[in-house]
Scaffold this active site. Structure first.
Site, short mmCIF file in Angstrom:
data_model
loop_
_atom_site.label_atom_id
_atom_site.label_comp_id
_atom_site.label_asym_id
_atom_site.label_seq_id
_atom_site.Cartn_x
_atom_site.Cartn_y
_atom_site.Cartn_z
CD GLU A 1 42.39 47.09 47.40
OE1 GLU A 1 42.51 45.85 46.91
OE2 GLU A 1 43.12 47.52 48.31
CE LYS B 1 42.16 39.34 45.85
NZ LYS B 1 43.34 40.30 45.53
CD GLU C 1 46.94 42.87 44.05
OE1 GLU C 1 46.84 42.54 45.18
OE2 GLU C 1 47.66 43.96 43.68
CG ASP D 1 48.37 39.97 48.86
OD1 ASP D 1 47.45 40.88 49.28
OD2 ASP D 1 49.12 40.63 47.86
CB SER D 2 45.65 41.85 53.56
OG SER D 2 44.64 40.85 53.76
CG ASP E 1 45.32 37.74 47.05
OD1 ASP E 1 45.17 38.05 46.05
OD2 ASP E 1 45.42 38.81 48.14
O1 KIV Z 1 44.63 40.74 50.26
C1 KIV Z 1 43.58 41.28 50.31
O2 KIV Z 1 42.97 41.43 51.75
C2 KIV Z 1 42.58 41.57 49.45
C3 KIV Z 1 41.48 42.31 49.75
C4 KIV Z 1 41.13 43.19 50.72
C5 KIV Z 1 40.52 42.52 48.21
O3 KIV Z 1 43.23 41.50 48.54
#
Ligand code: KIV
Length: 257
Positions: free
Chosen positions: A175, A112, A114, A40-41, A83
């Site tokens: 993280e 993934k 969180e 989600d970055s 994510d």
């Molecule tokens: O969204 C992301 O890029 C991440 C990682 C860098 C772990 O969650």
């Protein structure tokens, strides 16, 4: 592919990078990257927001579809992990609904989350492979930076790591935690830990691809190492194009009929 990561623990380091689009997803598997995280970055490095808070499930589905198409074209292969964005995995019911939608619309093999162990367990029990995430959780953190410096917070992260393994997560992102804590967690767990700003003792490392390429320059966390300057290469190529269009060199005879 999910099982391979577990097998790699203790054999060799796992390499993970973020990917958000078709072209990059064709390149990274051929370079030996084990995991492509559609992180989600992308909210920051692709969409230009100042946090991950504005990323929607539709954004994540669209980009995961693109990455799946790219990875399928690569000669090598990587595990694509999607994510789950903010607001989708707050409760077990919501997590189940959104993770099922993600898998149905993208055919991704793993997500993934969180979220906490209870949320992850419900999704795992439904047959979806889940990568856990503890330490700094940017979706809900009050402030960015290293987590687990104080004994109580370190213990909470350690306990959550154990709970996430018990819930059935196949791997765990750690993280921004002190390297001593990451080492303790890595030694305790039988699933692999993938660190970002968590020191050298994790079973693998992940960074944001735009950061290692020098493409994203709004800010650079201390844990980032830049391995290339793609921004400079782009500028050189684009300046070449601009110059040739203005001077009439492009298009040349070979570029038109
Ligand atoms: O969204 C992301 O890029 C991440 C990682 C860098 C772990 O969650």
């Amino acid at each position: 592919m999910v099982d391979i990561l577990r097998f790699l623990k203790g054999q060799r380091k796992i390499v993970a990078l973020t990917a958000y689009d078709y072209s990059m997803a064709q390149i990274l598997p051929d370079c030996g990257v084990d995991v492509l995280l559609v992180g989600d970055s992308l909210g920051m490095v692709v969409l230009g927001y100042n946090s991950t808070h504005f990323v929607t499930i539709e954004d994540m589905i669209r980009h995961t579809q693109a990455v799946m198409r790219g990875e399928a074209k690569a000669s090598g292969s990587s595990l694509v992990v999607a994510d789950m964005p903010i607001g989708t995995c707050d409760t077990p019911k919501s997590a189940l609904k959104h993770c099922r939608r993600m898998v149905a619309e993208t055919e991704v093999k793993a997500v993934k989350i969180e979220g906490n162990a209870e949320v992850c367990k419900v999704v795992i029990d439904s047959g979806i492979a889940v990568m856990g995430h503890t330490g700094l959780k940017p979706q809900t953190a009050q402030k960015m930076g290293i987590c687990g410096k104080q004994t109580k917070e370190a213990q909470a992260i350690f306990d959550e790591a154990i709970a996430l393994e018990k819930a059935g997560c196949f791997a765990l992102v750690l993280e921004c935690v002190p390297s001593s804590l990451a080492k303790r967690i890595t030694e305790k767990l039988s699933i692999p830990t993938i660190g970002i700003g968590a020191g050298p003792d994790c079973d693998g490392q992940i960074l944001v691809t735009h950061d290692i390429l020098g493409l994203f320059t709004d800010f650079q966390p201390k844990f980032v190492k830049q391995y290339g300057n793609v921004r400079q290469s782009i500028e050189k190529a684009v300046r070449g194009f601009v110059g040739e269009v203005k001077s009439g060199v492009f298009p040349g005879d070979v570029h038109h009929s």
